[in-house]
Write a protein that holds these residues in place. Sequence first.
Motif, PDB file in Angstrom:
ATOM      1  N   HIS A  97       0.829  -1.204   0.000  1.00 46.84           N
ATOM      2  CA  HIS A  97       0.000   0.000   0.000  1.00 46.84           C
ATOM      3  C   HIS A  97       0.867   1.259   0.000  1.00 46.84           C
ATOM      4  O   HIS A  97       0.495   2.264  -0.597  1.00 46.84           O
ATOM      5  CB  HIS A  97      -0.942   0.004   1.204  1.00 46.84           C
ATOM      6  N   GLN A  98       1.997   1.214   0.669  1.00 49.98           N
ATOM      7  CA  GLN A  98       2.895   2.367   0.664  1.00 49.98           C
ATOM      8  C   GLN A  98       3.501   2.585  -0.714  1.00 49.98           C
ATOM      9  O   GLN A  98       3.744   3.721  -1.106  1.00 49.98           O
ATOM     10  CB  GLN A  98       4.005   2.180   1.680  1.00 49.98           C
ATOM     11  N   MET A  99       3.756   1.510  -1.449  1.00 45.74           N
ATOM     12  CA  MET A  99       4.295   1.656  -2.796  1.00 45.74           C
ATOM     13  C   MET A  99       3.251   2.233  -3.739  1.00 45.74           C
ATOM     14  O   MET A  99       3.576   3.014  -4.622  1.00 45.74           O
ATOM     15  CB  MET A  99       4.789   0.302  -3.310  1.00 45.74           C
ATOM     16  N   GLN A 100       1.983   1.868  -3.552  1.00 43.65           N
ATOM     17  CA  GLN A 100       0.903   2.387  -4.394  1.00 43.65           C
ATOM     18  C   GLN A 100       0.587   3.833  -4.065  1.00 43.65           C
ATOM     19  O   GLN A 100       0.369   4.644  -4.944  1.00 43.65           O
ATOM     20  CB  GLN A 100      -0.361   1.546  -4.228  1.00 43.65           C
ATOM     21  N   CYS A 101       0.527   4.163  -2.783  1.00 44.82           N
ATOM     22  CA  CYS A 101       0.151   5.493  -2.319  1.00 44.82           C
ATOM     23  C   CYS A 101       1.227   6.018  -1.381  1.00 44.82           C
ATOM     24  O   CYS A 101       1.095   5.857  -0.176  1.00 44.82           O
ATOM     25  CB  CYS A 101      -1.178   5.468  -1.579  1.00 44.82           C
TER      26      CYS A 101
END
Length: 120
Positions: free
Chosen positions: A95-99
Amino acid sequence: MPWKIPWQQKNPAGSEQTGSFYSHLRSVIGEIRRQGEPPVRDSESFSRYICDLCHRAAPVPSLRQCVICGRWACPDCWKDEFYVCSSCNGIIRLHQMQCPGAGPNQEPEINPKDEIEPTQ
């Protein structure tokens, strides 16, 4: 004016208020065990319990319960970065890589090209 405010209020139809990162993770990751539910006892030993991720026997003091999914994890399956099990830690990292900026510590987006150094 009421003395008590209702616990859960529905947002009006036009408002787009986003919840916290934690509540978003709880909606994405299903609950495996309820908080406080004991781990599965190992049938071969007297005082050991089973890790939900690797299925190895471990003593109770070394097992920790994940705050997001409720799994019991041994020290090898536990990540102290977010204080969650390795399964939930992977989902948080994705999720951190996406957002970028959506996580608790707001790390920048990871770019694999910058991390790989060419060998000569």
